[in-house]
Design an enzyme around this catalytic site. Structure first.
Site, mmCIF file in Angstrom:
data_model
loop_
_atom_site.group_PDB
_atom_site.id
_atom_site.type_symbol
_atom_site.label_atom_id
_atom_site.label_comp_id
_atom_site.label_asym_id
_atom_site.label_seq_id
_atom_site.Cartn_x
_atom_site.Cartn_y
_atom_site.Cartn_z
ATOM 1 N N ASP A 54 0.810 -1.221 0.000
ATOM 2 C CA ASP A 54 0.000 0.000 0.000
ATOM 3 C C ASP A 54 0.845 1.273 0.000
ATOM 4 O OD1 ASP A 54 -2.287 -1.447 -0.039
ATOM 5 O OD2 ASP A 54 -3.009 -0.872 1.942
ATOM 6 N N ASP A 106 -16.444 34.556 -35.385
ATOM 7 C CA ASP A 106 -15.849 33.233 -35.250
ATOM 8 C C ASP A 106 -16.552 32.383 -34.193
ATOM 9 O OD1 ASP A 106 -14.009 33.845 -37.169
ATOM 10 O OD2 ASP A 106 -12.402 34.342 -35.768
ATOM 11 N N GLY A 118 -10.465 20.223 -34.009
ATOM 12 C CA GLY A 118 -11.324 19.207 -34.603
ATOM 13 C C GLY A 118 -11.832 19.637 -35.968
ATOM 14 N N LEU A 119 -12.140 20.936 -36.114
ATOM 15 C CA LEU A 119 -12.564 21.456 -37.421
ATOM 16 C C LEU A 119 -11.430 21.322 -38.420
ATOM 17 C CD1 LEU A 119 -14.542 22.982 -39.248
ATOM 18 C CD2 LEU A 119 -13.645 25.121 -38.305
#
Length: 517
Positions: free
Chosen positions: A36, A274, A409-410
C-alpha cells in the site's frame, strides 16, 4: 469497495495524504502493508513535486500478521517523530491494514508524544478519497484552531486546496489577487502551504473562502459554528460566478465590490463572428461536483453550448448536481463506474466531452474531443505555466481549454474532406518537405496499398449482418469526425430495419434524409 481497472477516487487514506503532502511540518504515520506504499508516485510522478509525501509507513508483511503488528506501528510512530520533529502528527490505517483492527489512533494516544497526535477514522470500505481529505482537514482544524481576536485589517482564510488538486496552486494565486483588489488580505491558506501553527491562528480571520467544497466544507461549517466565521458559498469559476463571488465577499466583509475585467478575453470572442462555430455545440460534463456545476453554468450561459448530459462521481455532491441537471431538463449521471459513463456518452453522442482523464480516454476511443475540467488528472494537467481555473484569468484558461479541441477538430475535419487532394492525400508525404513523393515502405519500395475486398466490399461487419461497401465507407469519412459515429450507427439501424445487408452510398444518404425529417 471493488476492484476495477480505473477509479475516479482512491481510498480515503489517499485523501489524507493529499492534505498532509500539501502542508508543512505535519507528518502522517500510516499503518499499511508493503503493497500500500504506492502513493508516493501520485505526488512525485503525476504532480511532479520535488519532495516525497511526509508519510511514514509501517510496511508490515504477511509474516508479521502472526506477530505483534501493534508494536510495529508504535515503533514507526516514534521513529517518525524522532527523525522529522513535526509540529503535529496524524495517524491512520490503509484499506488493507484496517482489516486487522489495530486501532492506530488509540495506540498513538498511549505513546505520550510531545506534539498533538490526531487520529483519523477513515472507513475505507464505505468512503473514498475526497471524503478522506475533507475529514482529515476537519479533524486537524477541530484539534488545532482556537477562537482569538480578529486581525485589525479585514482578512480571509482560503480553505480547500490540497496536493494533487486540479490547478489548486494557481487558483490560490488568482483568488488572492481578487481579494487583494478589494483590500482584503489572506490570513491562512490551508491545507496547502500551511503548518499546524498556521492552522492554530485561523480564528483570527474575519471569514473563510471555501474554494473546494469536496475537501473543506466540513471544516468551514465547524469554523462558522465554533469560531463565528462565515464562509463563501460561491466558487469563482467562470465570469458569472466570479462576479457573484465578488458580490458575496463584499456582503460578508463590508468592503466595496471591485473586479478588474481588463484581462478578460472571453466576452470579446463571444461577440465575434468566429464564435458562431461554437454556438449550440452539444457537450457532456462529468467530474467532481464543484467543477461540473461550474462547467454547466459556463457552457450554457457563457459559451453558448448545449449541455446534453452531466454527472459526477463523488456522491457527496450528488444532490446539487441532480438539482442543476433537473433545472437544465436533464437526468444527472451519478456513478463512479467509468464504463457506465462511457455507455451514457456513447448513447448521447455529444460533440465534445468536458470531463476527467477517464473521459479523455473514452473520448479517444469514441472519436469525440475532450477537455479536462476536473480531477482525476494526469501529468499533463499539472502545467508548469500559470493556469488557474478560478477568477478572470481562470475564465481565459477555460475558454482556451474548451475551444481549442473544437477548433482543432474542425481542422482535422477539413483535412479529411480534402484527403483526396493532390497535396493532402495519404501518399503525398508532408507538404512542408517540398515535393510530393509517393509513400515508401521500410525497405524503400512502394508502400503497400490496402487490398479491396471481393465485390468492392470493405469487409467490415456490423451487428453481425450489415456490411459497408467500400464507396459508402469512403463517403462516411467525409462526415465530421465528431458526428461520424452517430451517422454510422443511425445508418446501420436504418439498414437493419429494412433488411438491407449491404450499405451503399445510396443507403447512407437515404438514412440521412430519414433522420433529418
Amino acid at each position: 469497495m471493488k476492484l476495477t481497472v480505473w477509479t475516479y477516487e482512491g481510498p480515503p487514506h489517499v485523501g489524507a495524504m493529499r492534505v498532509a503532502t500539501g502542508m508543512t511540518d505535519l507528518h502522517y504515520v500510516l499503518h499499511a502493508p508493503q503493497g500500500d506504499t504506492y502513493a508516493d508516485l501520485l505526488f512525485t510522478m503525476i504532480e511532479r513535486r520535488d519532495h516525497r509525501p511526509p508519510v511514514t509507513y509501517t510496511t508490515f508483511q504477511a509474516r508479521d500478521l502472526g506477530a505483534d503488528t501493534a508494536n510495529l506501528f508504535k515503533t514507526a510512530a516514534q521513529d517518525a517523530y524522532d527523525r522529522f520533529k513535526p509540529q503535529a502528527i496524524i495517524v491512520g490505517a490503509s484499506c488493507t491494514a484496517e482489516l486487522i483492527q489495530d486501532d492506530p489512533g488509540g495506540m498513538a494516544e498511549t505513546m505520550g508524544l510531545p506534539v498533538p497526535t490526531i487520529p483519523l477514522e477513515l472507513p475505507s470500505y464505505q468512503r473514498k478519497e475526497n471524503f478522506g481529505a475533507d475529514e482529515t482537514f476537519f479533524q486537524i482544524v477541530k484539534t488545532l484552531a482556537k477562537p482569538m481576536a480578529r486581525t485589525k485589517q479585514i482578512t480571509a482564510n482560503l480553505i480547500g486546496p490540497t496536493a494533487l488538486g486540479f490547478r489548486h496552486r494557481d487558483d490560490i494565486q488568482e483568488v488572492t489577487a481578487l481579494l487583494s483588489d478589494m483590500g482584503i488580505s489572506i490570513n491562512v491558506v490551508a491545507p496547502m502551504t500551511s503548518s499546524p501553527a498556521d492552522i492554530a491562528r485561523m480564528g483570527a480571520a474575519h471569514f473563510n473562502v471555501l474554494m473546494y467544497p469536496e475537501t473543506a466544507e466540513s471544516a468551514a461549517r465547524w469554523m462558522e459554528r465554533e469560531l463565528d466565521q462565515p464562509y463563501t458559498k460561491t466558487v469563482p469559476i467562470g465570469v458569472g460566478a466570479t462576479r457573484d463571488f465578488i458580490a458575496e465577499v463584499a456582503a460578508i466583509s463590508g468592503n466595496e465590490a471591485y473586479l478588474d475585467t481588463s484581462r478578460l478575453r472571453l466576452p470579446w470572442y463571444s461577440k465575434s463572428v468566429d464564435s458562431t462555430y461554437l454556438t449550440g455545440k452539444r457537450v457532456f460534463l462529468f467530474g467532481d461536483g464543484t467543477h461540473v456545476l461550474a462547467a454547466a453554468r459556463i457552457a450554457s450561459d457563457e459559451m453558448g453550448f448545449e449541455v446534453v448530459g452531466m454527472g459526477c462521481y463523488n456522491r457527496e455532491m450528488a444532490r446539487p448536481v441532480r438539482a442543476k441537471a433537473k433545472e437544465m431538463g436533464l437526468t444527472a449521471t451519478i456513478t463512479d463506474d467509468y464504463l457506465e459513463v462511457e455507455r451514457v456518452i456513447e448513447a448521447l453522442q455529444p460533440e465534445m466531452i468536458l470531463g476527467t482523464q477517464m473521459e479523455r480516454h473514452i473520448g479517444k476511443r469514441l472519436g469525440i474531443p475532450c477537455a479536462v475540467i476536473s480531477a482525476p488528472v494526469h501529468v499533463q494537467d499539472f502545467p508548469a505555466r500559470y493556469s488557474p481555473q478560478m477568477g478572470i484569468e481562470g475564465a481565459n484558461v477555460i475558454f482556451d481549454t474548451w475551444v481549442h479541441p473544437l477548433v482543432m477538430g474542425l481542422e482535422e475535419h477539413l483535412l479529411h474532406m480534402f484527403r483526396e487532394d493532390f497535396e493532402f492525400h495519404d501518399a503525398a508525404g508532408p507538404s512542408h518537405h517540398g515535393g510530393h513523393k509517393p509513400a515508401t515502405s521500410v525497405d524503400g519500395g512502394p508502400a503497400p496499398q490496402p487490398a479491396a475486398s471481393p465485390g468492392g466490399l470493405s469487409g467490415e461487419m456490423k451487428n453481425g449482418s450489415v456490411i459497408w461497401l467500400a464507396d459508402a465507407e469512403k463517403e462516411l469519412k467525409k462526415i465530421p469526425f465528431f458526428v461520424r459515429g452517430k451517422a454510422r450507427r443511425n445508418t446501420e439501424v436504418f439498414a437493419a430495419e429494412r433488411g438491407v445487408a449491404e450499405i451503399s452510398v445510396d443507403t447512407l444518404y437515404e438514412a440521412k434524409a430519414h433522420y433529418a425529417r
